[in-house]
Design a protein around this motif. Sequence first.
Motif, PDB file in Angstrom:
ATOM      1  N   HIS A  11       0.780  -1.473  -0.014  1.00 53.03           N
ATOM      2  CA  HIS A  11       0.083  -0.101   0.076  1.00 53.03           C
ATOM      3  C   HIS A  11       0.926   1.517  -0.065  1.00 53.03           C
ATOM      4  O   HIS A  11       0.688   2.295  -0.805  1.00 53.03           O
ATOM      5  N   ASP A  56      -8.528  11.770  -1.285  1.00 53.85           N
ATOM      6  CA  ASP A  56      -9.916  11.311  -1.920  1.00 53.85           C
ATOM      7  C   ASP A  56      -9.354  11.060  -3.481  1.00 53.85           C
ATOM      8  O   ASP A  56      -9.756  10.106  -4.053  1.00 53.85           O
ATOM      9  N   SER A  67      -8.176   0.812   1.316  1.00 56.52           N
ATOM     10  CA  SER A  67      -9.381   1.791   1.882  1.00 56.52           C
ATOM     11  C   SER A  67      -8.967   3.084   2.080  1.00 56.52           C
ATOM     12  O   SER A  67      -7.746   3.423   2.129  1.00 56.52           O
ATOM     13  N   LYS A  68     -10.030   3.756   2.205  1.00 59.00           N
ATOM     14  CA  LYS A  68      -9.782   5.383   2.468  1.00 59.00           C
ATOM     15  C   LYS A  68      -8.869   5.433   3.850  1.00 59.00           C
ATOM     16  O   LYS A  68      -8.112   6.434   3.789  1.00 59.00           O
ATOM     17  N   ILE A 125      -5.349   5.235   3.132  1.00 63.78           N
ATOM     18  CA  ILE A 125      -4.895   6.200   2.120  1.00 63.78           C
ATOM     19  C   ILE A 125      -4.661   7.303   3.271  1.00 63.78           C
ATOM     20  O   ILE A 125      -3.529   8.057   3.468  1.00 63.78           O
ATOM     21  N   HIS A 171      -7.772   2.716  -6.065  1.00 64.76           N
ATOM     22  CA  HIS A 171      -8.660   1.564  -5.286  1.00 64.76           C
ATOM     23  C   HIS A 171      -8.838   0.400  -6.425  1.00 64.76           C
ATOM     24  O   HIS A 171      -9.139  -0.775  -6.069  1.00 64.76           O
ATOM     25  N   TYR A 217      -7.121   8.128  -3.372  1.00 66.62           N
ATOM     26  CA  TYR A 217      -8.054   6.896  -3.292  1.00 66.62           C
ATOM     27  C   TYR A 217      -8.632   6.396  -4.628  1.00 66.62           C
ATOM     28  O   TYR A 217      -8.629   5.236  -5.036  1.00 66.62           O
ATOM     29  N   SER A 218      -9.171   7.634  -5.286  1.00 62.79           N
ATOM     30  CA  SER A 218     -10.215   7.119  -6.322  1.00 62.79           C
ATOM     31  C   SER A 218      -9.326   6.817  -7.562  1.00 62.79           C
ATOM     32  O   SER A 218      -9.705   6.070  -8.409  1.00 62.79           O
TER      33      SER A 218
END
Length: 129
Positions: free
Chosen positions: A17, A35, A49-50, A53, A42, A38-39
């Motif tokens: 990760h 965000d 997971s958020k 992150i 993922h 993450y977007s």
Amino acid sequence: MQVSDILLQYGIRPSIHRILIYQYLMDNKIHPTADTVYSNLHHKLPTLSKTTIYNTLSLFVKKKVIQELPLENDELRYDVNISEHAHFKCEKCGKIYDIAAKADVPQLPTDFKILRSQLFLWGECSCCI
């Protein structure tokens, strides 16, 4: 230098990760939000997971391998460039640019110590003028 070597240099154990997140920051110098990271990641690693992150970015900031940019509206962005420089945000397109600059340091009393400083500029970039 490999991402895992960079993380080890800063005392960070390189997990899948962490390597993926740091590599994303290196490859996408757009000053992303958590965000955005993450977007964009993922789908590459479904177990990401958020929370992972946010925790990883927080660790990177704490270990000073990236810097956190509190630009506006309580929105935190992240910059892999840890050298001293300024930031310029275009108010039309929203892009954030690294600007080579050394901020003038104000004269502080002798019992004060500056730990870090940031200079932010807002305006219109050359694409939007």
